[in-house]
Design a protein around this motif. Structure first.
Motif, mmCIF file in Angstrom:
data_model
loop_
_atom_site.group_PDB
_atom_site.id
_atom_site.type_symbol
_atom_site.label_atom_id
_atom_site.label_comp_id
_atom_site.label_asym_id
_atom_site.label_seq_id
_atom_site.Cartn_x
_atom_site.Cartn_y
_atom_site.Cartn_z
ATOM 1 N N PRO A 123 0.754 -1.182 0.074
ATOM 2 C CA PRO A 123 0.025 0.154 0.133
ATOM 3 C C PRO A 123 0.810 1.118 0.066
ATOM 4 C CG PRO A 123 0.067 -0.770 2.315
ATOM 5 C CD PRO A 123 0.861 -1.802 1.277
ATOM 6 N N ARG A 124 1.934 1.222 0.016
ATOM 7 C CA ARG A 124 2.728 2.491 -0.319
ATOM 8 C C ARG A 124 4.321 2.177 -0.635
ATOM 9 N NH1 ARG A 124 6.150 3.128 4.139
ATOM 10 N NH2 ARG A 124 5.205 2.621 6.274
ATOM 11 N N SER A 156 -5.450 5.475 -6.079
ATOM 12 C CA SER A 156 -4.987 5.881 -4.901
ATOM 13 C C SER A 156 -4.807 7.392 -5.515
ATOM 14 C CB SER A 156 -3.511 5.243 -4.688
ATOM 15 O OG SER A 156 -2.700 6.121 -3.786
ATOM 16 N N GLU A 157 -4.907 8.165 -4.375
ATOM 17 C CA GLU A 157 -4.589 9.851 -4.433
ATOM 18 C C GLU A 157 -3.245 9.950 -4.821
ATOM 19 O OE1 GLU A 157 -3.575 12.213 -1.240
ATOM 20 O OE2 GLU A 157 -3.366 10.492 0.249
ATOM 21 N N THR A 158 -2.129 8.936 -4.561
ATOM 22 C CA THR A 158 -0.768 9.382 -4.949
ATOM 23 C C THR A 158 -0.479 9.311 -6.381
ATOM 24 O OG1 THR A 158 -0.360 6.795 -5.231
ATOM 25 C CG2 THR A 158 -0.192 7.889 -3.099
ATOM 26 N N CYS A 167 1.721 13.120 -3.399
ATOM 27 C CA CYS A 167 1.594 12.419 -1.994
ATOM 28 C C CYS A 167 3.310 12.119 -1.815
ATOM 29 C CB CYS A 167 0.955 11.317 -1.954
ATOM 30 S SG CYS A 167 0.722 10.588 -0.302
ATOM 31 N N PHE A 168 3.750 11.388 -2.869
ATOM 32 C CA PHE A 168 5.164 10.793 -2.505
ATOM 33 C C PHE A 168 6.199 11.397 -3.490
ATOM 34 C CE2 PHE A 168 2.656 6.736 -1.259
ATOM 35 C CZ PHE A 168 2.544 7.219 0.211
ATOM 36 N N TYR A 224 5.062 3.271 -6.333
ATOM 37 C CA TYR A 224 3.659 2.692 -5.898
ATOM 38 C C TYR A 224 2.760 3.664 -6.752
ATOM 39 C CZ TYR A 224 -0.456 2.902 -3.168
ATOM 40 O OH TYR A 224 -1.867 2.939 -2.410
ATOM 41 N N ILE A 280 -8.470 6.501 -3.895
ATOM 42 C CA ILE A 280 -8.718 6.688 -2.476
ATOM 43 C C ILE A 280 -7.861 7.604 -2.126
ATOM 44 C CG2 ILE A 280 -8.880 5.394 -0.347
ATOM 45 C CD1 ILE A 280 -9.237 2.907 -2.140
ATOM 46 N N ASN A 281 -8.123 8.734 -0.946
ATOM 47 C CA ASN A 281 -7.421 9.469 -0.380
ATOM 48 C C ASN A 281 -6.965 8.950 0.973
ATOM 49 O OD1 ASN A 281 -6.580 12.052 1.425
ATOM 50 N ND2 ASN A 281 -6.804 12.674 -0.550
ATOM 51 N N ASN A 282 -6.097 9.468 1.897
ATOM 52 C CA ASN A 282 -5.589 8.697 3.101
ATOM 53 C C ASN A 282 -6.845 8.104 3.962
ATOM 54 O OD1 ASN A 282 -4.109 9.965 6.191
ATOM 55 N ND2 ASN A 282 -3.633 8.029 4.935
ATOM 56 N N ASN A 309 -1.347 14.743 1.547
ATOM 57 C CA ASN A 309 -2.668 14.422 1.205
ATOM 58 C C ASN A 309 -3.768 15.434 0.926
ATOM 59 O OD1 ASN A 309 -1.583 12.572 4.194
ATOM 60 N ND2 ASN A 309 -2.387 11.485 2.584
HETATM 61 O O1 LIG Z 1 -2.501 4.956 -1.562
HETATM 62 C C1 LIG Z 1 -2.669 5.981 -0.663
HETATM 63 O O2 LIG Z 1 -3.081 6.806 -1.503
HETATM 64 C C2 LIG Z 1 -1.844 6.298 0.682
HETATM 65 O O3 LIG Z 1 -0.862 5.249 0.861
HETATM 66 C C3 LIG Z 1 -0.923 5.372 2.379
HETATM 67 O O4 LIG Z 1 0.027 4.358 2.816
HETATM 68 C C4 LIG Z 1 -0.296 6.881 2.710
HETATM 69 O O5 LIG Z 1 0.343 6.777 4.077
HETATM 70 C C5 LIG Z 1 -1.266 7.729 2.406
HETATM 71 O O6 LIG Z 1 -0.945 9.086 2.642
HETATM 72 C C6 LIG Z 1 -1.944 7.501 0.908
HETATM 73 O O7 LIG Z 1 -3.183 8.366 1.093
#
Ligand SMILES: O=C(O)[C@H]1O[C@@H](O)[C@H](O)[C@@H](O)[C@@H]1O
Ligand SMILES: NC(=O)c1ccc[n+]([C@@H]2O[C@H](COP(=O)([O-])OP(=O)(O)OC[C@H]3O[C@@H](n4cnc5c(N)ncnc54)[C@H](O)[C@@H]3O)[C@@H](O)[C@H]2O)c1
Length: 295
Positions: free
Chosen positions: A85-86, A123-125, A130-131, A155, A182-184, A208
């Motif tokens: 997941p990250r 994911s929001e990422t 985010c990253f 990711y 999906i957000n956090n 986020n």
């Molecule tokens: O997949 C994601 O978007 C998320 O991944 C999680 O692990 C991060 O801590 C979060 O900030 C992200 O929202």
């Protein structure tokens, strides 16, 4: 509905599975570890193994399904959450491999066994903030589903790849495949545990985009997707209605987003991670807020 759910033992999945059971669905959780929750059926399997995904997709959910003597029923829907997941859990390339191969295998098996509704966790990422290495501002606010998705971490790259994979499977089959950006995810106990720190230091939520999604409202979002047919391929942001910090939208823009174009009016506490599309197309209506807990 009879639902195959991958990753239901995880942080987000266990709340979504509980929500779906409450709606009266039957849920087979496919994960590397079982979920200890009354009413759920568990199967241990690895999403990166195509053979195992073909097996679970054409499988009984539980021993009771032997009774009718009519063979194995087709699942009504697949909800795919299993993933690394990250970044910084596995190596970058292993994260990319598990997430992309796993998603290919799950959707491939679903469509080959005639499951006409697939909902998967993006994911929001994907929006690259985010990253990011250093501070990255959104191209504009609020971030909607039209915002570019050109992230630089493995990711988020895997999630962009999964969206492309899903779109192609939808084109091949005409089935409904919906992706959730999906957000956090926030579990109910995390409001009291984590949010006081966010009030003291809003910087903690910059990556986020100051948004969040309550795990139970994520359950509602999945249920909305299950109940809405005929959309083909779509992606949806998933967030709550308000910011995860105590600053107003105007204060956040002043402090963090000077020079970022703002489209339309943003309410005083309205999320910058727009959930308008989910509300419009699915009837999503989040029920929870950290403000209910911390007042
Ligand atoms: O997949 C994601 O978007 C998320 O991944 C999680 O692990 C991060 O801590 C979060 O900030 C992200 O929202
Ligand atoms: N937590 C968040 O804030 C967040 C935000 C956006 C998107 N997401 C996405 O939502 C989904 C769920 O995230 P989470 O936070 O619950 O993660 P999690 O790590 O808590 O849960 C993931 C689950 O997937 C299972 N899994 C991992 N690899 C597997 C494999 N090879 N085969 C079978 N099962 C496997 C794990 O055992 C775990 O139960 C993921 O797709 C994640 O990328 C999470």
């Amino acid at each position: 509905m009879r639902i195959l759910f991958t990753g239901g033992s995880g942080k987000a999945g266990r709340h979504v599975v509980a929500y779906l059971l409450e709606q009266g669905h039957r849920v087979l959780n496919v994960d590397r570890v079982p979920l200890d929750l009354p009413g759920v059926d568990n199967r241990i399997a690895d999403i990166t193994d195509a053979g195992q995904m073909y097996d679970v997709m054409s499988s009984l959910a539980g021993l009771d399904e032997l009774e009718p003597g009519t063979g194995v029923p087709t699942f009504d829907a697949v909800v795919h959450f299993a993933a690394v997941p990250r970044i910084l859990i596995t190596t970058d390339n292993e994260c990319y491999r598990v997430n992309t191969m796993g998603t290919y295998n799950v959707i491939d098996a679903a469509v080959k066994f005639g499951v006409k509704k697939v909902i998967f966790a993006s994911s929001e990422t994907t929006y690259a903030v985010c990253f990011a290495d250093g501070e990255r501002k959104p191209d504009y606010l609020p971030i909607d589903e039209e915002h570019p998705t050109v992230p630089e971490d493995s990711y988020a790259m895997s999630k962009v790849c999964n969206e492309v994979t899903a779109r192609s499977f939808q084109a091949r089959t005409g089935f409904d495949i919906y992706g959730l950006r999906i957000n956090n995810v926030i579990e109910p106990h995390e409001y009291a545990q984590n949010f006081p720190a966010y009030m003291d230091d809003p910087d903690l939520r910059r990556r986020n985009i100051f948004a969040y999604i309550d795990a139970r409202d994520l359950g509602q979002m999945v249920e909305c997707c299950l109940q809405t047919d005929g959309l083909g391929y779509e992606v949806f942001n998933v967030s709550n209605d308000d910011h995860s910090v105590a600053l107003s939208s105007a204060e956040l823009i002043e402090r963090y987003y000077q020079g970022v174009p703002v489209k339309g009016e943003i309410g005083e506490t309205e999320t910058f991670f727009s959930n308008a599309k989910a509300k419009r197309m699915l009837g999503y209506q989040p029920q929870h807020s950290w403000r209910d807990v911390l007042g």
